[in-house]
Design a protein around this motif. Structure first.
Motif, PDB file in Angstrom:
ATOM      1  N   VAL A   1       0.860  -1.183   0.000  1.00  0.00           N
ATOM      2  CA  VAL A   1       0.000   0.000   0.000  1.00  0.00           C
ATOM      3  C   VAL A   1       0.897   1.235   0.000  1.00  0.00           C
ATOM      4  CG1 VAL A   1      -1.778   1.291   1.212  1.00  0.00           C
ATOM      5  CG2 VAL A   1      -1.811  -1.225   1.248  1.00  0.00           C
ATOM      6  N   MET A   2       0.747   2.084  -0.990  1.00  0.00           N
ATOM      7  CA  MET A   2       1.566   3.297  -1.089  1.00  0.00           C
ATOM      8  C   MET A   2       1.200   4.244   0.044  1.00  0.00           C
ATOM      9  SD  MET A   2       3.922   4.397  -3.220  1.00  0.00           S
ATOM     10  CE  MET A   2       4.750   5.924  -3.718  1.00  0.00           C
ATOM     11  N   PRO A   3       2.195   4.786   0.766  1.00  0.00           N
ATOM     12  CA  PRO A   3       1.871   5.700   1.873  1.00  0.00           C
ATOM     13  C   PRO A   3       1.255   7.002   1.370  1.00  0.00           C
ATOM     14  CG  PRO A   3       4.230   5.692   1.453  1.00  0.00           C
ATOM     15  CD  PRO A   3       3.648   4.584   0.610  1.00  0.00           C
ATOM     16  N   ALA A   4       0.455   7.631   2.216  1.00  0.00           N
ATOM     17  CA  ALA A   4      -0.187   8.896   1.856  1.00  0.00           C
ATOM     18  C   ALA A   4       0.675  10.094   2.235  1.00  0.00           C
ATOM     19  CB  ALA A   4      -1.546   9.003   2.546  1.00  0.00           C
ATOM     20  N   ALA A   5       1.651   9.883   3.150  1.00  0.00           N
ATOM     21  CA  ALA A   5       2.504  10.979   3.615  1.00  0.00           C
ATOM     22  C   ALA A   5       3.960  10.624   3.406  1.00  0.00           C
ATOM     23  CB  ALA A   5       2.238  11.270   5.090  1.00  0.00           C
ATOM     24  N   CYS A   6       4.788  11.629   3.277  1.00  0.00           N
ATOM     25  CA  CYS A   6       6.229  11.438   3.075  1.00  0.00           C
ATOM     26  C   CYS A   6       6.821  10.722   4.288  1.00  0.00           C
ATOM     27  CB  CYS A   6       6.919  12.782   2.869  1.00  0.00           C
ATOM     28  SG  CYS A   6       8.722  12.668   2.777  1.00  0.00           S
ATOM     29  N   PRO A   7       7.526   9.618   4.089  1.00  0.00           N
ATOM     30  CA  PRO A   7       8.099   8.900   5.234  1.00  0.00           C
ATOM     31  C   PRO A   7       9.250   9.654   5.886  1.00  0.00           C
ATOM     32  CG  PRO A   7       8.828   7.928   3.164  1.00  0.00           C
ATOM     33  CD  PRO A   7       7.794   8.946   2.806  1.00  0.00           C
ATOM     34  N   SER A   8       9.764  10.689   5.235  1.00  0.00           N
ATOM     35  CA  SER A   8      10.888  11.439   5.790  1.00  0.00           C
ATOM     36  C   SER A   8      10.443  12.657   6.591  1.00  0.00           C
ATOM     37  CB  SER A   8      11.826  11.891   4.670  1.00  0.00           C
ATOM     38  OG  SER A   8      12.932  12.599   5.178  1.00  0.00           O
ATOM     39  N   CYS A   9       9.418  13.384   6.092  1.00  0.00           N
ATOM     40  CA  CYS A   9       9.018  14.616   6.793  1.00  0.00           C
ATOM     41  C   CYS A   9       7.536  14.672   7.142  1.00  0.00           C
ATOM     42  CB  CYS A   9       9.383  15.841   5.949  1.00  0.00           C
ATOM     43  SG  CYS A   9       8.448  15.988   4.400  1.00  0.00           S
ATOM     44  N   GLY A  10       6.736  13.703   6.675  1.00  0.00           N
ATOM     45  CA  GLY A  10       5.327  13.651   7.033  1.00  0.00           C
ATOM     46  C   GLY A  10       4.411  14.507   6.194  1.00  0.00           C
ATOM     47  N   THR A  11       4.930  15.178   5.174  1.00  0.00           N
ATOM     48  CA  THR A  11       4.097  16.022   4.308  1.00  0.00           C
ATOM     49  C   THR A  11       3.228  15.137   3.412  1.00  0.00           C
ATOM     50  OG1 THR A  11       5.840  17.690   4.262  1.00  0.00           O
ATOM     51  CG2 THR A  11       4.157  17.827   2.544  1.00  0.00           C
ATOM     52  N   PRO A  12       1.919  15.466   3.229  1.00  0.00           N
ATOM     53  CA  PRO A  12       1.066  14.676   2.338  1.00  0.00           C
ATOM     54  C   PRO A  12       1.637  14.613   0.916  1.00  0.00           C
ATOM     55  CG  PRO A  12      -0.261  16.130   3.688  1.00  0.00           C
ATOM     56  CD  PRO A  12       1.167  16.524   3.928  1.00  0.00           C
ATOM     57  N   LEU A  13       1.607  13.429   0.312  1.00  0.00           N
ATOM     58  CA  LEU A  13       2.141  13.232  -1.027  1.00  0.00           C
ATOM     59  C   LEU A  13       1.105  13.592  -2.077  1.00  0.00           C
ATOM     60  CD1 LEU A  13       3.887   9.754  -0.521  1.00  0.00           C
ATOM     61  CD2 LEU A  13       4.883  12.038  -0.274  1.00  0.00           C
ATOM     62  N   ALA A  14       1.589  13.994  -3.251  1.00  0.00           N
ATOM     63  CA  ALA A  14       0.683  14.352  -4.347  1.00  0.00           C
ATOM     64  C   ALA A  14       1.469  14.307  -5.652  1.00  0.00           C
ATOM     65  CB  ALA A  14       0.116  15.747  -4.139  1.00  0.00           C
ATOM     66  N   PRO A  15       0.773  14.101  -6.790  1.00  0.00           N
ATOM     67  CA  PRO A  15       1.466  14.181  -8.073  1.00  0.00           C
ATOM     68  C   PRO A  15       1.946  15.612  -8.330  1.00  0.00           C
ATOM     69  CG  PRO A  15      -0.741  13.235  -8.312  1.00  0.00           C
ATOM     70  CD  PRO A  15      -0.663  13.804  -6.933  1.00  0.00           C
ATOM     71  N   ALA A  16       3.055  15.739  -9.089  1.00  0.00           N
ATOM     72  CA  ALA A  16       3.549  17.083  -9.416  1.00  0.00           C
ATOM     73  C   ALA A  16       2.537  17.840 -10.259  1.00  0.00           C
ATOM     74  CB  ALA A  16       4.885  16.991 -10.139  1.00  0.00           C
ATOM     75  N   LYS A  17       1.857  17.133 -11.149  1.00  0.00           N
ATOM     76  CA  LYS A  17       0.792  17.742 -11.945  1.00  0.00           C
ATOM     77  C   LYS A  17      -0.255  16.680 -12.243  1.00  0.00           C
ATOM     78  CE  LYS A  17       3.161  17.205 -16.441  1.00  0.00           C
ATOM     79  NZ  LYS A  17       4.401  16.583 -15.959  1.00  0.00           N
ATOM     80  N   GLU A  18      -1.407  17.116 -12.656  1.00  0.00           N
ATOM     81  CA  GLU A  18      -2.533  16.212 -12.900  1.00  0.00           C
ATOM     82  C   GLU A  18      -2.153  15.195 -13.973  1.00  0.00           C
ATOM     83  OE1 GLU A  18      -7.303  16.384 -14.083  1.00  0.00           O
ATOM     84  OE2 GLU A  18      -6.148  18.230 -13.785  1.00  0.00           O
ATOM     85  N   GLY A  19      -2.434  13.925 -13.688  1.00  0.00           N
ATOM     86  CA  GLY A  19      -2.144  12.875 -14.644  1.00  0.00           C
ATOM     87  C   GLY A  19      -0.832  12.152 -14.401  1.00  0.00           C
ATOM     88  N   ASP A  20       0.040  12.711 -13.538  1.00  0.00           N
ATOM     89  CA  ASP A  20       1.309  12.049 -13.228  1.00  0.00           C
ATOM     90  C   ASP A  20       1.068  10.770 -12.435  1.00  0.00           C
ATOM     91  OD1 ASP A  20       2.737  13.954 -14.502  1.00  0.00           O
ATOM     92  OD2 ASP A  20       3.762  14.748 -12.726  1.00  0.00           O
ATOM     93  N   VAL A  21       1.819   9.728 -12.763  1.00  0.00           N
ATOM     94  CA  VAL A  21       1.740   8.479 -12.004  1.00  0.00           C
ATOM     95  C   VAL A  21       2.540   8.594 -10.714  1.00  0.00           C
ATOM     96  CG1 VAL A  21       2.340   6.020 -12.023  1.00  0.00           C
ATOM     97  CG2 VAL A  21       1.395   7.095 -14.089  1.00  0.00           C
ATOM     98  N   ASP A  22       3.707   9.209 -10.797  1.00  0.00           N
ATOM     99  CA  ASP A  22       4.578   9.320  -9.625  1.00  0.00           C
ATOM    100  C   ASP A  22       4.002  10.280  -8.589  1.00  0.00           C
ATOM    101  OD1 ASP A  22       6.412   7.639 -10.821  1.00  0.00           O
ATOM    102  OD2 ASP A  22       7.535   9.283 -11.731  1.00  0.00           O
TER     103      ASP A  22
END
Length: 795
Positions: free
Chosen positions: A433-454
């Motif tokens: 399960v991909m985490p929802a928050a950065c494991p290093s600083c705890g900031t919520p993760l999001a794509p750089a732009k709409e449609g990005d997989v990463d």
């Protein structure tokens, strides 16, 4: 299937085999037979090639020492698997044999000199020749032609009876339905390998991923599964190829040797390998030539059009082949040298995530350590959550691991038959399960732009993982080339030690603030004491920041002495990283590597501007674009002014830059903290302007040069630099727009492509002349005259 634990070794020859040895032998027979069934009939091997080879060789060792226990149905007495009942059986006109496998240079020497000795016995004047060719990792198939038309195709099966796959083979473009030329016999058989090229395999797996289908484990499985489709229309949609490597039943082809047979087959329109060499002789010199071919293709194996797993050496003359004959399983006139394994099986312990210097969050596999292609591997990238899903792996799976390009560990997929027995082995399988928050600083993760997989961590400025990545990058060879600033040093400059690894499965998990809290501070480690850095000194000569490195502690596993050998204990202690531990007689101080770090950072301040641009971690700006930007602007101030003024067109029109990099530069300089890094580095003494060498002649203005292979007088970087400072373009690929190719030792496929396109090829001496005099020095030679001076596309 588990690999059996070896016994203490076979009983000595002449002794009655022990009960333990007999049990081991029976187990090996069953396991090898089961592995063959999975490989030849089901196209779903449960063992890697290396594991299978280890089992098979152990079986051979026992049978060699104790021939009295050899069973009539032992796998060593058979060629391969049985024919599948799903296809009609075909009896081959002549038996299809396996090859004797050789796994070391010593084994190769023994086989070669023994075989050569047999051929020259009683005729010392004879000089046998050898066909040396690559061993394609595919599916063996026999083709029968009658009156020049393909009438039958069959798999090898057990060597005598195979499977009728005629309709499927007819869909392979490489296999002619009707022969061309003249002189072919009325009816004859030829043998070869059906395979899938490396490029086609990658495209097929990419397509399957888009369709939500699991990827194929490797090209061999993909080819075998494709050829065994009951519907030829399915096979036709798979990018299969074939290359022939032998002749079966039928009359004499009118030639006397293996290499002459290949010439004849090619003249009739049949596919033969472009990677075949002829070696002559029966002595150590001839053996050295064979070894040289093995080493060459070992280096180039991933440049070839298909996967290989070894090199085949054959007595070239058919008369010599007849003289040597066969055993019950293999020809005595041929053997296969097998390269070290590239695919192994190991347990997937967990799937974790890492955060890179650009904020990209990447899943990676944490596995039981295993040796593959010469090194021990326990970690491998899984790219993103979609790739994890496409590969179909579960945490707890036994997975197939290989090294892409002999360098990068890659999880291919799960060993599905072993998944069914996971519960019996006490293994709990679970999805990643991909985490929802950065494991290093705890900031919520999001794509750089709409449609990005990463997914990315948007906290670029202060996320410890991103900062550590940027600090490591600025020390990389393409940036400031600070050898003492590697991954580990960067990690501990930025992070505290984290929890005790003994509580985290032995994994070191750094966390918290370290000495460096922003890359702007890095050059402060070298500032203020440049004259003292090169010599030994105590803490008195250190700056406050340098002295604070003494507080950096990291977890190190202690070792315990067992039977005279120190082994890992599983216990961890905090130890200083940048300073010595210190004793009553000798106080703590910077280690030799830390002093070297200070020294190399001081030297880095005088590097050219293009290296500073690379070190800043501006997205998409690598060495090639950075060189072009530095050449065009000459200083960081001029480039910064253009970016801050939004001069996108001016930036984009620079050779090697373009609109994407132009946008990245404008966006980067728009951030205030990015500009602070530049200002802080400049204040610390980092060069922000290149000295213009007016004396350097622009001999390569408008000329594109590709350098390949090893040059004695130039490194790869210095060769590029020599081209760029003379106004030329240093390209990494050969095309019709290439004006010159400079070919050093082991030039490889770029040289072949240049020759195909008619691109002028220079050796190192010619390169030196080109740098000094430009293309005019070669205008009178047999090259594309005038082309180098125009910069026009010859096509």
């Amino acid at each position: 299937m588990s690999t059996p634990e070896p016994s203490v070794g076979p009983d000595a020859p002449g002794q009655i085999p022990s009960e333990r040895l007999r049990e081991e032998y029976e187990t090996l027979v069953e396991q090898v037979r089961a592995a063959r069934t999975a490989y030849y009939q089901q196209d779903a091997p449960e063992l890697s090639d290396a594991e299978y080879d280890a089992l098979y060789r152990r079986l051979e060792d026992i049978e060699t020492l104790h021939p009295e226990i050899v069973a009539n149905d032992s796998p060593t007495q058979e060629v391969g698997g049985e024919a599948s009942a799903a296809f009609s059986p075909v009896t081959h006109g002549a038996r299809m044999y396996s090859l004797e496998d050789l796994f070391s240079e010593d084994e190769l020497r023994t086989w070669f000199l023994r075989t050569a000795g047999t051929l020259t016995a009683g005729r010392p004047e004879a000089a046998p020749a050898w066909t040396v060719e690559v061993k394609i990792d595919g599916l063996a198939v026999n083709l029968r032609y009658r009156e020049g038309r393909l009438v039958q195709a069959a798999t090898r099966g057990d060597g005598r009876v195979g499977e009728d796959v005629t309709q499927n083979v007819r869909t392979i473009a490489d296999v002619p339905q009707t022969l061309t030329g003249k002189g072919w016999p009325a009816e004859f058989e030829v043998r070869g390998e059906v395979f899938m090229s490396s490029a086609a395999f990658a495209e097929l797996n990419a397509q399957r991923a888009e369709e939500g289908l699991p990827p194929f484990a490797n090209p061999r499985n993909a080819a075998a599964g494709s050829l065994r489709q009951k519907d030829p229309a399915v096979t036709a949609r798979r990018p299969l190829s074939m290359i022939l490597h032998g002749v079966g039943a039928g009359p004499d082809l009118g030639v006397a040797s293996q290499h002459e047979a290949y010439d004849a087959l090619a003249a009739w329109g049949l596919p033969v390998s472009p990677y075949t060499r002829l070696v002559e002789g029966a002595d150590e010199a001839a053996l050295a030539d064979v070894v040289a071919v093995i080493e060459e293709y070992g280096r180039r194996r991933h440049e070839l059009i298909h996967e290989i797993d070894g090199i085949v050496v054959k007595a070239d003359a058919f008369a010599d082949q007849r003289l040597l004959g066969h055993t019950s399983r293999v020809p005595r006139w041929a053997a296969a040298f097998k390269y070290p394994p590239e695919e192994v099986h190991t347990l997937l312990l967990d799937i974790l995530v890492s955060v890179g210097r650009t904020g990209r969050v990447t899943p990676f596999a944490h596995m039981e350590p295993v040796s593959v292609a010469g090194s021990t591997v326990s970690l491998a990238t899984l790219h993103n959550q979609d790739v994890v899903k496409a590969k179909g792996v579960l945490i707890g799976d036994t997975v197939i691991l290989r090294k892409a390009g002999d360098v990068i560990p890659e999880v291919v997929g799960p060993v599905l038959p072993l998944r069914e027995t996971a519960a019996e082995r006490g293994i709990e399988l679970r999805e990643f399960v991909m985490p929802a928050a950065c494991p290093s600083c705890g900031t919520p993760l999001a794509p750089a732009k709409e449609g990005d997989v990463d997914l990315r961590c948007p906290n670029a400025r202060s996320c410890p993982a991103q900062l550590a990545g940027r600090v490591e990058h600025l020390g990389s060879r393409g940036a400031f080339d600070v050898e003492a600033l590697g991954e580990e040093a960067a990690r501990w400059l930025v992070n505290g030690p984290g929890p005790d690894p003994a509580e985290n499965g032995g994994r070191v998990l750094p966390e918290g603030a370290g000495v460096i809290t922003a890359e702007a501070q890095v050059f402060d480690l070298a500032s203020g004491t440049p004259e003292e850095i090169t010599g030994p000194r105590g803490e008195d000569g250190l700056t406050d920041l340098q002295r604070s490195l003494g507080d950096v502690r990291v977890w190190r596993e202690t070792r315990t002495k067992v039977d005279g050998t120190f082994v890992p204990s599983g216990r961890f202690e905090l130890k200083p990283y940048f300073f010595t531990a210190g004793t009553a007689k000798k106080p703590s101080g910077p280690t030799a590597n830390t002093l070297r770090l200070f020294d190399e950072l001081e030297k880095a301040k005088s590097q050219p501007v293009w290296r500073t641009l690379v070190a800043l971690s501006i997205r998409h700006v690598g060495p090639t674009a950075a060189r072009s930007l530095a050449t065009a602007f000459g200083s960081m101030a001029a480039l910064r002014a253009a970016a801050e003024a939004g001069q996108r067109d001016r930036l984009a029109e620079i050779d090697g830059v373009g609109p994407i990099i132009a946008d990245a530069l404008i966006e980067w300089f728009a951030e205030d903290w990015h500009r602070e890094v530049v200002d802080r580095w400049a204040a610390a003494g980092v060069s922000m302007e290149d000295e213009q060498d007016e004396s350097m002649p622009r001999t390569l203005e408008g000329v594109t040069v590709v350098v390949t292979g090893s040059l004695e007088g130039f490194s790869r970087d210095s060769a590029k630099e020599a081209i760029l400072v003379r106004g030329g373009k240093a390209s990494g690929s050969v095309s019709k727009k290439t004006h010159f190719l400079v070919a050093g030792e082991n030039a490889g496929t770029k040289l072949e492509k240049a020759e195909q396109l008619g691109v002028p090829v220079l050796d190192e001496a010619g390169f030196v002349t080109l740098l000094a005099e430009g293309p005019a020095a070669f205008a009178g030679e047999e090259t594309a005259e005038g082309e180098a001076g125009t910069g026009e596309d010859a096509g």
